[in-house]
Design a protein around this motif. Structure first.
Motif, PDB file in Angstrom:
ATOM      1  N   ARG A 137       0.840  -1.208   0.000  1.00 18.34           N
ATOM      2  CA  ARG A 137       0.000   0.000   0.000  1.00 18.34           C
ATOM      3  C   ARG A 137       0.872   1.254   0.000  1.00 18.34           C
ATOM      4  O   ARG A 137       0.609   2.209  -0.734  1.00 18.34           O
ATOM      5  N   ALA A 138       1.930   1.243   0.803  1.00 12.44           N
ATOM      6  CA  ALA A 138       2.836   2.398   0.851  1.00 12.44           C
ATOM      7  C   ALA A 138       3.521   2.606  -0.500  1.00 12.44           C
ATOM      8  O   ALA A 138       3.666   3.737  -0.957  1.00 12.44           O
ATOM      9  N   ASN A 139       3.918   1.512  -1.157  1.00 14.69           N
ATOM     10  CA  ASN A 139       4.535   1.616  -2.482  1.00 14.69           C
ATOM     11  C   ASN A 139       3.545   2.173  -3.505  1.00 14.69           C
ATOM     12  O   ASN A 139       3.912   2.983  -4.356  1.00 14.69           O
ATOM     13  N   ASP A 140       2.293   1.718  -3.427  1.00 13.87           N
ATOM     14  CA  ASP A 140       1.255   2.250  -4.320  1.00 13.87           C
ATOM     15  C   ASP A 140       1.040   3.745  -4.070  1.00 13.87           C
ATOM     16  O   ASP A 140       0.873   4.523  -5.007  1.00 13.87           O
ATOM     17  N   ASP A 141       1.055   4.147  -2.810  1.00 14.79           N
ATOM     18  CA  ASP A 141       0.874   5.564  -2.466  1.00 14.79           C
ATOM     19  C   ASP A 141       2.018   6.406  -3.025  1.00 14.79           C
ATOM     20  O   ASP A 141       1.791   7.497  -3.565  1.00 14.79           O
ATOM     21  N   VAL A 142       3.233   5.906  -2.925  1.00 13.04           N
ATOM     22  CA  VAL A 142       4.390   6.634  -3.461  1.00 13.04           C
ATOM     23  C   VAL A 142       4.282   6.743  -4.980  1.00 13.04           C
ATOM     24  O   VAL A 142       4.560   7.792  -5.562  1.00 13.04           O
ATOM     25  N   ALA A 143       3.839   5.656  -5.624  1.00 13.29           N
ATOM     26  CA  ALA A 143       3.664   5.684  -7.085  1.00 13.29           C
ATOM     27  C   ALA A 143       2.603   6.723  -7.467  1.00 13.29           C
ATOM     28  O   ALA A 143       2.777   7.468  -8.435  1.00 13.29           O
ATOM     29  N   ARG A 144       1.522   6.787  -6.709  1.00  7.94           N
ATOM     30  CA  ARG A 144       0.478   7.783  -6.978  1.00  7.94           C
ATOM     31  C   ARG A 144       1.017   9.194  -6.758  1.00  7.94           C
ATOM     32  O   ARG A 144       0.712  10.105  -7.530  1.00  7.94           O
ATOM     33  N   ALA A 145       1.801   9.374  -5.714  1.00  8.86           N
ATOM     34  CA  ALA A 145       2.391  10.692  -5.444  1.00  8.86           C
ATOM     35  C   ALA A 145       3.298  11.112  -6.596  1.00  8.86           C
ATOM     36  O   ALA A 145       3.251  12.264  -7.043  1.00  8.86           O
ATOM     37  N   ARG A 146       4.092  10.195  -7.093  1.00  8.72           N
ATOM     38  CA  ARG A 146       4.991  10.504  -8.221  1.00  8.72           C
ATOM     39  C   ARG A 146       4.199  10.828  -9.489  1.00  8.72           C
ATOM     40  O   ARG A 146       4.580  11.714 -10.251  1.00  8.72           O
ATOM     41  N   LEU A 147       3.100  10.111  -9.698  1.00  4.32           N
ATOM     42  CA  LEU A 147       2.251  10.399 -10.853  1.00  4.32           C
ATOM     43  C   LEU A 147       1.660  11.808 -10.741  1.00  4.32           C
ATOM     44  O   LEU A 147       1.679  12.572 -11.704  1.00  4.32           O
ATOM     45  N   ALA A 148       1.175  12.152  -9.562  1.00  3.80           N
ATOM     46  CA  ALA A 148       0.635  13.500  -9.334  1.00  3.80           C
ATOM     47  C   ALA A 148       1.735  14.548  -9.520  1.00  3.80           C
ATOM     48  O   ALA A 148       1.512  15.590 -10.152  1.00  3.80           O
ATOM     49  N   GLN A 149       2.920  14.279  -9.000  1.00  2.03           N
ATOM     50  CA  GLN A 149       4.035  15.213  -9.158  1.00  2.03           C
ATOM     51  C   GLN A 149       4.404  15.403 -10.624  1.00  2.03           C
ATOM     52  O   GLN A 149       4.653  16.530 -11.058  1.00  2.03           O
ATOM     53  N   ARG A 155      -1.580   9.484   4.676  1.00  6.18           N
ATOM     54  CA  ARG A 155      -0.974   8.710   3.591  1.00  6.18           C
ATOM     55  C   ARG A 155      -0.322   9.623   2.562  1.00  6.18           C
ATOM     56  O   ARG A 155       0.741   9.299   2.019  1.00  6.18           O
ATOM     57  N   VAL A 156      -0.939  10.767   2.261  1.00  2.00           N
ATOM     58  CA  VAL A 156      -0.337  11.738   1.343  1.00  2.00           C
ATOM     59  C   VAL A 156       0.992  12.210   1.918  1.00  2.00           C
ATOM     60  O   VAL A 156       2.015  12.233   1.230  1.00  2.00           O
ATOM     61  N   ALA A 157       0.972  12.587   3.184  1.00  2.00           N
ATOM     62  CA  ALA A 157       2.189  13.079   3.826  1.00  2.00           C
ATOM     63  C   ALA A 157       3.306  12.044   3.764  1.00  2.00           C
ATOM     64  O   ALA A 157       4.442  12.363   3.400  1.00  2.00           O
ATOM     65  N   GLN A 158       2.978  10.814   4.084  1.00  2.25           N
ATOM     66  CA  GLN A 158       3.987   9.755   4.061  1.00  2.25           C
ATOM     67  C   GLN A 158       4.526   9.542   2.644  1.00  2.25           C
ATOM     68  O   GLN A 158       5.734   9.402   2.447  1.00  2.25           O
ATOM     69  N   ALA A 159       3.657   9.548   1.663  1.00  2.00           N
ATOM     70  CA  ALA A 159       4.074   9.332   0.273  1.00  2.00           C
ATOM     71  C   ALA A 159       4.983  10.451  -0.230  1.00  2.00           C
ATOM     72  O   ALA A 159       5.857  10.222  -1.063  1.00  2.00           O
ATOM     73  N   PHE A 160       4.773  11.655   0.274  1.00  2.00           N
ATOM     74  CA  PHE A 160       5.579  12.800  -0.143  1.00  2.00           C
ATOM     75  C   PHE A 160       6.764  13.062   0.790  1.00  2.00           C
ATOM     76  O   PHE A 160       7.517  14.009   0.582  1.00  2.00           O
ATOM     77  N   GLY A 161       6.915  12.266   1.827  1.00  3.84           N
ATOM     78  CA  GLY A 161       8.021  12.446   2.761  1.00  3.84           C
ATOM     79  C   GLY A 161       7.865  13.695   3.614  1.00  3.84           C
ATOM     80  O   GLY A 161       8.857  14.317   4.002  1.00  3.84           O
ATOM     81  N   ARG A 162       6.634  14.046   3.915  1.00  4.18           N
ATOM     82  CA  ARG A 162       6.339  15.228   4.732  1.00  4.18           C
ATOM     83  C   ARG A 162       5.493  14.780   5.923  1.00  4.18           C
ATOM     84  O   ARG A 162       5.155  13.614   6.056  1.00  4.18           O
ATOM     85  N   ASP A 163       5.102  15.724   6.782  1.00  3.09           N
ATOM     86  CA  ASP A 163       4.204  15.343   7.873  1.00  3.09           C
ATOM     87  C   ASP A 163       2.773  15.737   7.540  1.00  3.09           C
ATOM     88  O   ASP A 163       2.512  16.465   6.586  1.00  3.09           O
ATOM     89  N   ARG A 164       1.840  15.223   8.350  1.00  2.00           N
ATOM     90  CA  ARG A 164       0.418  15.398   8.071  1.00  2.00           C
ATOM     91  C   ARG A 164       0.009  16.866   8.057  1.00  2.00           C
ATOM     92  O   ARG A 164      -0.801  17.285   7.240  1.00  2.00           O
ATOM     93  N   SER A 165       0.570  17.669   8.943  1.00  2.00           N
ATOM     94  CA  SER A 165       0.199  19.090   8.980  1.00  2.00           C
ATOM     95  C   SER A 165       0.634  19.801   7.699  1.00  2.00           C
ATOM     96  O   SER A 165      -0.052  20.719   7.234  1.00  2.00           O
ATOM     97  N   THR A 166       1.730  19.380   7.114  1.00  2.00           N
ATOM     98  CA  THR A 166       2.186  19.957   5.843  1.00  2.00           C
ATOM     99  C   THR A 166       1.213  19.600   4.722  1.00  2.00           C
ATOM    100  O   THR A 166       0.858  20.453   3.905  1.00  2.00           O
ATOM    101  N   ALA A 167       0.756  18.354   4.700  1.00  2.00           N
ATOM    102  CA  ALA A 167      -0.219  17.929   3.685  1.00  2.00           C
ATOM    103  C   ALA A 167      -1.537  18.679   3.865  1.00  2.00           C
ATOM    104  O   ALA A 167      -2.151  19.116   2.886  1.00  2.00           O
ATOM    105  N   ALA A 168      -1.966  18.844   5.104  1.00  2.00           N
ATOM    106  CA  ALA A 168      -3.217  19.578   5.374  1.00  2.00           C
ATOM    107  C   ALA A 168      -3.079  21.038   4.934  1.00  2.00           C
ATOM    108  O   ALA A 168      -3.981  21.591   4.294  1.00  2.00           O
ATOM    109  N   HIS A 169      -1.948  21.650   5.234  1.00  2.00           N
ATOM    110  CA  HIS A 169      -1.703  23.036   4.822  1.00  2.00           C
ATOM    111  C   HIS A 169      -1.723  23.158   3.293  1.00  2.00           C
ATOM    112  O   HIS A 169      -2.308  24.098   2.741  1.00  2.00           O
ATOM    113  N   ALA A 170      -1.110  22.196   2.622  1.00  2.00           N
ATOM    114  CA  ALA A 170      -1.083  22.202   1.158  1.00  2.00           C
ATOM    115  C   ALA A 170      -2.497  22.161   0.598  1.00  2.00           C
ATOM    116  O   ALA A 170      -2.841  22.928  -0.314  1.00  2.00           O
TER     117      ALA A 170
END
Length: 113
Positions: free
Chosen positions: A7-19, A64-79
């Motif tokens: 699941r974590a690998n899939d999340d990272v792949a999705r993050a890279r696709l979005a990036q 999960r977004v935060a983990q996939a992007f190597g950030r913390d949850r508050s950073t993802a929420a702020h984004a």
């Protein structure tokens, strides 16, 4: 445990696709979005847009977004809040809608083409 890793690998792949989609649409080099530091204002905003799209298009939790992007949850929420605030701009909103549709149409992991 292996299901969590998958699941974590899939999340990272999705993050890279979005990036990648955001880097192309915003004209920002992809490596700028993946950098561990903020970099330029444009790169930081593009990264926020990619986080937002990963959350919305792939329905990932903020954690999960935060983990996939190597950030913390508050950073993802702020984004996500920053991007939502900008969606009042009609042109930006249309661009985000198009990127979201593009990402939602991507095949899911393990889905036949």
């Amino acid at each position: 445990m292996t299901q969590e890793i998958s699941r974590a690998n899939d999340d990272v792949a999705r993050a890279r696709l979005a990036q990648s989609a955001v880097a192309y649409a915003f004209g920002v080099p992809p490596d700028e979005l993946e950098a561990p530091t903020r970099r330029s204002r444009e790169a930081a905003f593009a990264r926020q847009a990619a986080m937002y799209l990963a959350h919305i298009a792939f329905e990932l939790s903020l954690s999960r977004v935060a983990q996939a992007f190597g950030r913390d949850r508050s950073t993802a929420a702020h984004a996500c809040h920053r991007i939502e605030d900008r969606r009042d701009d009609r042109g930006f909103d249309q661009s985000m809608d198009a990127l979201e549709a593009c990402l939602r149409s991507a095949p899911q992991p393990g889905e036949p083409e």
